[in-house]
Scaffold this motif. Structure first.
Motif, short mmCIF file in Angstrom:
data_model
loop_
_atom_site.label_atom_id
_atom_site.label_comp_id
_atom_site.label_asym_id
_atom_site.label_seq_id
_atom_site.Cartn_x
_atom_site.Cartn_y
_atom_site.Cartn_z
N LEU A 337 0.81 -1.22 0.00
CA LEU A 337 0.00 0.00 0.00
C LEU A 337 0.84 1.26 0.00
O LEU A 337 0.60 2.19 -0.78
CB LEU A 337 -0.94 -0.01 1.20
CG LEU A 337 -1.82 1.22 1.36
CD1 LEU A 337 -2.77 1.36 0.18
CD2 LEU A 337 -2.60 1.17 2.66
N SER A 338 1.85 1.33 0.88
CA SER A 338 2.63 2.57 1.00
C SER A 338 3.37 2.88 -0.29
O SER A 338 3.42 4.04 -0.71
CB SER A 338 3.62 2.44 2.17
OG SER A 338 4.49 1.34 1.96
N ASP A 339 3.91 1.86 -0.95
CA ASP A 339 4.64 2.11 -2.20
C ASP A 339 3.69 2.54 -3.31
O ASP A 339 4.03 3.40 -4.12
CB ASP A 339 5.40 0.86 -2.63
CG ASP A 339 6.52 0.51 -1.66
OD1 ASP A 339 7.38 1.35 -1.42
OD2 ASP A 339 6.50 -0.61 -1.12
N ILE A 340 2.49 1.94 -3.37
CA ILE A 340 1.54 2.30 -4.42
C ILE A 340 1.04 3.72 -4.23
O ILE A 340 0.95 4.51 -5.18
CB ILE A 340 0.38 1.30 -4.45
CG1 ILE A 340 0.87 -0.10 -4.84
CG2 ILE A 340 -0.71 1.74 -5.42
CD1 ILE A 340 -0.17 -1.18 -4.75
N THR A 341 0.70 4.08 -2.99
CA THR A 341 0.22 5.44 -2.74
C THR A 341 1.32 6.47 -2.96
O THR A 341 1.05 7.58 -3.41
CB THR A 341 -0.32 5.55 -1.31
OG1 THR A 341 0.68 5.08 -0.39
CG2 THR A 341 -1.59 4.74 -1.15
N ALA A 342 2.58 6.09 -2.64
CA ALA A 342 3.68 7.01 -2.91
C ALA A 342 3.84 7.24 -4.41
O ALA A 342 4.12 8.37 -4.87
CB ALA A 342 4.97 6.46 -2.31
N THR A 343 3.65 6.19 -5.19
CA THR A 343 3.70 6.33 -6.64
C THR A 343 2.58 7.23 -7.14
O THR A 343 2.76 8.07 -8.02
CB THR A 343 3.60 4.96 -7.32
OG1 THR A 343 4.66 4.12 -6.83
CG2 THR A 343 3.71 5.07 -8.82
N GLY A 344 1.37 7.07 -6.54
CA GLY A 344 0.26 7.94 -6.93
C GLY A 344 0.52 9.39 -6.60
O GLY A 344 0.17 10.30 -7.38
N ASN A 345 1.18 9.66 -5.47
CA ASN A 345 1.51 11.05 -5.14
C ASN A 345 2.51 11.65 -6.12
O ASN A 345 2.40 12.81 -6.51
CB ASN A 345 2.07 11.11 -3.72
CG ASN A 345 0.99 11.07 -2.66
OD1 ASN A 345 -0.07 11.66 -2.83
ND2 ASN A 345 1.24 10.37 -1.57
N ARG A 346 3.50 10.85 -6.53
CA ARG A 346 4.53 11.37 -7.45
C ARG A 346 3.96 11.62 -8.84
O ARG A 346 4.37 12.53 -9.54
CB ARG A 346 5.70 10.40 -7.53
CG ARG A 346 6.56 10.39 -6.29
CD ARG A 346 7.87 9.69 -6.56
NE ARG A 346 7.66 8.30 -6.92
CZ ARG A 346 7.69 7.30 -6.06
NH1 ARG A 346 7.86 7.55 -4.77
NH2 ARG A 346 7.51 6.06 -6.45
N SER A 347 2.98 10.74 -9.25
CA SER A 347 2.42 10.92 -10.59
C SER A 347 1.47 12.11 -10.63
O SER A 347 1.22 12.65 -11.67
CB SER A 347 1.68 9.66 -11.02
OG SER A 347 0.62 9.36 -10.13
#
Length: 347
Positions: A337-347
């Motif tokens: 979850l944390s890695d996916i949401t971090a990716t969503g924030n960067r995109s």
């Protein structure tokens, strides 16, 4: 008439009540409801990222193969069409020979090449199905061997597991460690757990990386794509590639039919257990617990799609892994979850 020079007595304000004039009886506050209760953390309807680790995901298992009238009808129809094709091919070759011998021989050569190529394709599909069946039989035997204390069956099982994973360079160190314990006396369950840590531990790390990579790519692409049909096409492409990579990682190496069978088992598991709806609800709760204020609606959809891709990857991992999770921890949605949401924030 009063003397204007006499002192004026102090006047008490009429709009306020002095403290000494207030009643001294204690009064309960009126700004709180006596029936107010605080919801315990374990009953909180919102799922936090930390709480996702406690969410139990049901283990995916292959569907049982049963007799089907549809399969029988399809096989009979395929046989009939094959006979019709050979009759048509025979007539074409005869007609070409009647026109010119070199045309007939050319047709025979082309038909022979086609038959040889088809035989190779069929053989690859059969071997792929056999490899998948071998992996599934290993898992079933391991579940029985973990309950028995004897070491003979466990050593035979571990030897078969080494053969299945012999093509993976990540297992070289584990095979060496198992070879060093050949003369040691180890109980069957402990030997299987030792083989799981040494042989499957490095592969599990690689499997987690595959799931995380596919989830990140799905999250980013579906967040920035302008059309829903693009989202659907890319998710299907990413899921298919993930399932194939997972099968090859654990020694399955399926062909086209084997891959379709794996995809069917994954979809059937998600449909039966309701994991798609559960995953969507969890993601919406996480987003509504504070992340929605940071993400736009499109980025939120990307995070949800990434979480669902991770769930599909975990189900594929259950189906393709040759041993059940015993000594090692099974991954969950919270691990990604944390890695996916971090990716969503960067995109």
């Amino acid at each position: 008439m009063s003397d204007p020079l006499s002192p004026v007595p102090p006047r008490r304000p009429g709009a306020f009540v002095l403290p000494e004039d207030r009643p001294q009886t204690p009064r309960a506050p009126r700004s709180f409801d006596d029936g107010f209760t605080v919801t315990p953390d374990e009953e909180d309807p919102f799922v936090t990222p930390q709480a996702l680790d406690a969410v139990e995901l049901e283990v995916a298992v292959p569907r049982k193969r049963r007799f089907s009238w549809g399969k029988l009808a399809l096989g009979a129809l395929g046989t009939f069409l094959s006979l019709a094709f050979w009759l048509w091919a025979d007539q074409v070759v005869r007609d070409l020979f009647s026109r010119a011998d070199w045309l007939g021989y050319t047709a025979v050569a082309v038909l022979a090449v086609a038959v040889l190529a088809l035989a190779v394709v069929v053989a690859r599909e059969i071997f792929g199905l056999m490899r998948l069946s071998a992996v599934q039989s290993l898992k079933a035997e391991a579940q029985e061997a973990l309950k028995a204390p004897g070491a003979k069956a466990a050593r035979a099982l571990v030897a078969r597991l080494e053969t299945v994973l012999s093509h993976r360079a990540e297992t070289a160190r584990g095979r060496a460690a198992l070879k060093a314990t050949e003369d040691d006396i180890i109980d069957g369950p402990q030997l299987i757990e030792f083989a799981e840590r040494e042989l499957l531990g490095p592969l599990d790390i690689r499997a987690r990386a595959l799931i995380l990579g596919a989830s990140k790519r799905t999250s980013v692409v579906t967040a920035i794509s302008p059309r829903a049909v693009v989202d659907l096409a890319y998710v299907l492409f990413e899921v298919t590639r993930l399932v194939r990579a997972m099968a090859e990682l654990y020694g399955g190496r399926p062909g086209t039919i084997g891959l379709l069978r794996l995809l069917r088992d994954v979809v059937a598991h998600l449909a039966v257990t309701g994991s798609i709806a559960v995953g969507d609800g969890i993601a919406q709760q996480v987003l509504g617990h504070g992340l929605a204020a940071k993400l736009s609606s499109r980025l939120g959809e990307g995070v949800i799609n990434g979480l669902l891709t991770a769930r599909i990857g975990i189900a594929a991992m259950d189906l393709c892994r040759p041993l059940p999770f015993s000594a090692l921890k099974r991954p969950g949605i919270g691990d990604f979850l944390s890695d996916i949401t971090a990716t969503g924030n960067r995109s």
